[in-house]
Design a protein around this motif. Structure first.
Motif, PDB file in Angstrom:
ATOM      1  N   HIS A 202       0.849  -1.189   0.000  1.00 22.10           N
ATOM      2  CA  HIS A 202       0.000   0.000   0.000  1.00 22.10           C
ATOM      3  C   HIS A 202       0.885   1.239   0.000  1.00 22.10           C
ATOM      4  CE1 HIS A 202      -2.976   2.963   1.244  1.00 22.10           C
ATOM      5  NE2 HIS A 202      -3.928   2.045   1.265  1.00 22.10           N
ATOM      6  N   GLY A 203       0.526   2.218  -0.827  1.00 21.77           N
ATOM      7  CA  GLY A 203       1.289   3.450  -0.905  1.00 21.77           C
ATOM      8  C   GLY A 203       1.243   4.261   0.375  1.00 21.77           C
ATOM      9  N   THR A 204       2.352   4.934   0.677  1.00 21.10           N
ATOM     10  CA  THR A 204       2.451   5.766   1.874  1.00 21.10           C
ATOM     11  C   THR A 204       3.319   6.985   1.591  1.00 21.10           C
ATOM     12  OG1 THR A 204       3.002   5.774   4.237  1.00 21.10           O
ATOM     13  CG2 THR A 204       4.498   4.572   2.778  1.00 21.10           C
ATOM     14  N   HIS A 205       3.087   8.033   2.364  1.00 17.95           N
ATOM     15  CA  HIS A 205       3.948   9.212   2.316  1.00 17.95           C
ATOM     16  C   HIS A 205       4.908   9.255   3.502  1.00 17.95           C
ATOM     17  CE1 HIS A 205       0.694  11.569  -0.176  1.00 17.95           C
ATOM     18  NE2 HIS A 205       1.257  10.579  -0.854  1.00 17.95           N
ATOM     19  N   ASP A 206       4.895   8.219   4.339  1.00 22.20           N
ATOM     20  CA  ASP A 206       5.653   8.246   5.588  1.00 22.20           C
ATOM     21  C   ASP A 206       7.148   8.467   5.395  1.00 22.20           C
ATOM     22  OD1 ASP A 206       3.351   7.878   7.000  1.00 22.20           O
ATOM     23  OD2 ASP A 206       3.865   5.887   7.791  1.00 22.20           O
ATOM     24  N   PHE A 207       7.694   8.010   4.288  1.00 19.25           N
ATOM     25  CA  PHE A 207       9.139   8.044   4.095  1.00 19.25           C
ATOM     26  C   PHE A 207       9.620   9.318   3.401  1.00 19.25           C
ATOM     27  CE2 PHE A 207       7.920   3.440   3.598  1.00 19.25           C
ATOM     28  CZ  PHE A 207       8.297   3.055   4.875  1.00 19.25           C
ATOM     29  N   TRP A 208       8.730  10.256   3.160  1.00 20.73           N
ATOM     30  CA  TRP A 208       9.056  11.416   2.328  1.00 20.73           C
ATOM     31  C   TRP A 208       9.251  12.689   3.141  1.00 20.73           C
ATOM     32  CZ3 TRP A 208       4.766  10.929  -1.962  1.00 20.73           C
ATOM     33  CH2 TRP A 208       5.084   9.859  -2.801  1.00 20.73           C
ATOM     34  N   PRO A 209      10.111  13.582   2.657  1.00 14.36           N
ATOM     35  CA  PRO A 209      10.197  14.927   3.248  1.00 14.36           C
ATOM     36  C   PRO A 209       8.965  15.739   2.881  1.00 14.36           C
ATOM     37  CG  PRO A 209      11.591  14.789   1.314  1.00 14.36           C
ATOM     38  CD  PRO A 209      11.072  13.397   1.559  1.00 14.36           C
ATOM     39  N   ALA A 210       8.802  16.868   3.545  1.00 10.83           N
ATOM     40  CA  ALA A 210       7.579  17.660   3.384  1.00 10.83           C
ATOM     41  C   ALA A 210       7.367  18.131   1.950  1.00 10.83           C
ATOM     42  CB  ALA A 210       7.618  18.858   4.334  1.00 10.83           C
ATOM     43  N   ASP A 211       8.456  18.494   1.247  1.00 16.11           N
ATOM     44  CA  ASP A 211       8.267  19.022  -0.105  1.00 16.11           C
ATOM     45  C   ASP A 211       7.752  17.951  -1.068  1.00 16.11           C
ATOM     46  OD1 ASP A 211      10.677  17.639   0.029  1.00 16.11           O
ATOM     47  OD2 ASP A 211      11.700  18.947  -1.407  1.00 16.11           O
ATOM     48  N   LEU A 212       8.241  16.710  -0.920  1.00 15.70           N
ATOM     49  CA  LEU A 212       7.769  15.633  -1.790  1.00 15.70           C
ATOM     50  C   LEU A 212       6.326  15.263  -1.452  1.00 15.70           C
ATOM     51  CD1 LEU A 212       8.388  13.750  -4.080  1.00 15.70           C
ATOM     52  CD2 LEU A 212       9.510  12.187  -2.474  1.00 15.70           C
ATOM     53  N   ARG A 213       5.991  15.277  -0.170  1.00  9.75           N
ATOM     54  CA  ARG A 213       4.601  15.027   0.221  1.00  9.75           C
ATOM     55  C   ARG A 213       3.673  16.052  -0.425  1.00  9.75           C
ATOM     56  NH1 ARG A 213       3.592  13.020   6.315  1.00  9.75           N
ATOM     57  NH2 ARG A 213       5.382  11.648   6.596  1.00  9.75           N
ATOM     58  N   ALA A 214       4.084  17.319  -0.386  1.00 10.54           N
ATOM     59  CA  ALA A 214       3.252  18.379  -0.940  1.00 10.54           C
ATOM     60  C   ALA A 214       3.084  18.208  -2.452  1.00 10.54           C
ATOM     61  CB  ALA A 214       3.860  19.737  -0.621  1.00 10.54           C
ATOM     62  N   SER A 215       4.173  17.839  -3.129  1.00  4.35           N
ATOM     63  CA  SER A 215       4.122  17.648  -4.576  1.00  4.35           C
ATOM     64  C   SER A 215       3.176  16.514  -4.943  1.00  4.35           C
ATOM     65  CB  SER A 215       5.535  17.366  -5.107  1.00  4.35           C
ATOM     66  OG  SER A 215       5.515  17.074  -6.475  1.00  4.35           O
ATOM     67  N   MET A 216       3.281  15.385  -4.241  1.00  3.12           N
ATOM     68  CA  MET A 216       2.444  14.233  -4.555  1.00  3.12           C
ATOM     69  C   MET A 216       0.988  14.490  -4.164  1.00  3.12           C
ATOM     70  SD  MET A 216       2.886  11.465  -6.135  1.00  3.12           S
ATOM     71  CE  MET A 216       2.347   9.775  -6.387  1.00  3.12           C
ATOM     72  N   THR A 217       0.785  15.167  -3.044  1.00  7.04           N
ATOM     73  CA  THR A 217      -0.576  15.485  -2.624  1.00  7.04           C
ATOM     74  C   THR A 217      -1.262  16.360  -3.666  1.00  7.04           C
ATOM     75  OG1 THR A 217      -0.019  15.301  -0.273  1.00  7.04           O
ATOM     76  CG2 THR A 217      -1.989  16.577  -0.847  1.00  7.04           C
ATOM     77  N   ALA A 218      -0.525  17.309  -4.234  1.00 13.30           N
ATOM     78  CA  ALA A 218      -1.093  18.175  -5.270  1.00 13.30           C
ATOM     79  C   ALA A 218      -1.468  17.368  -6.505  1.00 13.30           C
ATOM     80  CB  ALA A 218      -0.092  19.274  -5.633  1.00 13.30           C
ATOM     81  N   TRP A 219      -0.620  16.391  -6.889  1.00 11.99           N
ATOM     82  CA  TRP A 219      -0.954  15.545  -8.044  1.00 11.99           C
ATOM     83  C   TRP A 219      -2.203  14.712  -7.774  1.00 11.99           C
ATOM     84  CZ3 TRP A 219      -0.402   9.996  -8.473  1.00 11.99           C
ATOM     85  CH2 TRP A 219      -0.707   9.500  -9.740  1.00 11.99           C
ATOM     86  N   ILE A 220      -2.282  14.138  -6.578  1.00  8.37           N
ATOM     87  CA  ILE A 220      -3.446  13.316  -6.233  1.00  8.37           C
ATOM     88  C   ILE A 220      -4.721  14.140  -6.279  1.00  8.37           C
ATOM     89  CG2 ILE A 220      -4.559  12.065  -4.336  1.00  8.37           C
ATOM     90  CD1 ILE A 220      -1.749  11.044  -3.577  1.00  8.37           C
ATOM     91  N   ARG A 222      -5.260  16.764  -8.123  1.00 10.72           N
ATOM     92  CA  ARG A 222      -5.591  16.996  -9.536  1.00 10.72           C
ATOM     93  C   ARG A 222      -6.210  15.750 -10.155  1.00 10.72           C
ATOM     94  NH1 ARG A 222      -0.469  19.527  -9.387  1.00 10.72           N
ATOM     95  NH2 ARG A 222       0.508  17.724 -10.430  1.00 10.72           N
ATOM     96  N   GLU A 223      -5.727  14.575  -9.750  1.00  8.59           N
ATOM     97  CA  GLU A 223      -6.261  13.325 -10.284  1.00  8.59           C
ATOM     98  C   GLU A 223      -7.729  13.120  -9.910  1.00  8.59           C
ATOM     99  OE1 GLU A 223      -4.869  10.380 -12.081  1.00  8.59           O
ATOM    100  OE2 GLU A 223      -3.925  12.215 -12.794  1.00  8.59           O
TER     101      GLU A 223
END
Length: 285
Positions: A202-220, A222-223
């Protein structure tokens, strides 16, 4: 046949399910990330946007596939499982569940389920079994577990009174909280005999720094307006909840690239690049 050559009216797809080529679908996007050609322009556009947000997404896709291989090998060799239910199958490629399992135990029986008609079209041609075993494919959705469990093709292929390995590889993160994914998984587990197992990533954001979390959250986000199946990453506690009441197989819940990976540690993909948890657990009586 590639998706570039595919028409929704193609007579080779002799099934009554609509194929919407204008909307990205996870199975086809995943195929694109794995380097396949069974995808449409909408899937590629979505995949490119996802890769821009998370540059290691292709590594993550490959590592999820590698986890599947290791999990199936463990389940057949060490747990003695000879029946599999793989939900969220994706477009068949090398090393499908039945290929890995039947290479070890030819009598293994496998039921696949996915909700993409393109997967259905490929599955009926490519998911062929050994003479000793069996495979079946169900066009179905994880959101409707009872329909999967009551499907005649499942009941004709698997004996639910005997142990079954339930495979949920990179699929539950396409269920929103409103879909109550934990309840859906509990329904499936509740139908399986003691000695069965759940293998899940299952996908997680736990391993990411804040900037990558923000980038992926923005893509999600938009999706959500352009896809029927936006992702919902979950943290370790939320993922672990899927295994409540089960007996975890060591090493328990870990990054997908770390689960029983015998490669030299320096060759492992990082948890940040994999961005997913994985685990296997037994259903106890």
């Amino acid at each position: 046949m590639t998706m570039q050559d595919f028409s929704p009216d193609d007579e080779r797809l002799d099934d009554p399910f609509e194929i919407d080529t204008s909307v990205a679908h996870p199975a086809r996007r995943y195929n694109y990330w794995l380097g396949g050609s069974d995808n449409f322009a909408a899937d590629r556009a979505s995949g490119d946007a996802g890769e821009a947000a998370f540059p290691a997404v292709r590594i993550a896709a490959v590592e999820n596939r590698r986890f599947l291989h290791r999990a199936v090998t463990f389940l057949v060799k060490d747990a003695g499982i000879r029946q599999f239910l793989d939900i969220g199958t994706g477009i068949p490629s090398a090393g499908n569940v039945h290929e890995v399992a039947q290479a070890i135990a030819p009598e293994t029986r496998v039921v696949y389920a996915d909700n993409d008609p393109i997967v259905l079209a490929h599955a009926r041609r490519l998911l062929t079994s050994t003479p000793e075993g069996a495979t079946a494919y169900i066009h179905a959705d994880l959101r409707a577990p009872d329909q999967i469990l009551e499907h005649p093709d499942l009941l004709n292929t698997l004996d639910l009174s005997r142990p079954v390995a339930l495979m949920l590889i990179a699929v539950a993160h396409f269920l929103d909280d409103a879909d109550d994914p934990h309840a859906r998984v509990r329904t499936l587990i509740g139908a399986l005999a003691p000695g069965s197992c759940l293998a899940m990533s299952h996908g997680t954001h736990d391993f990411w720094p804040a900037d990558l979390r923000a980038s992926m959250t923005a893509w999600i986000e938009r999706e959500r307006s352009g896809s029927r199946y936006p992702m919902r990453a979950r943290d370790k506690a939320e993922f672990t909840e899927f295994f409540d009441g089960l007996d975890p197989v060591p090493p328990g819940v870990v990054a997908a690239s770390e689960w029983r990976n015998d490669d030299p540690p320096h060759g492992h993909a990082s948890a940040a690049d994999v961005a997913s948890y994985a685990a296997v657990a037994r259903i106890v009586g």
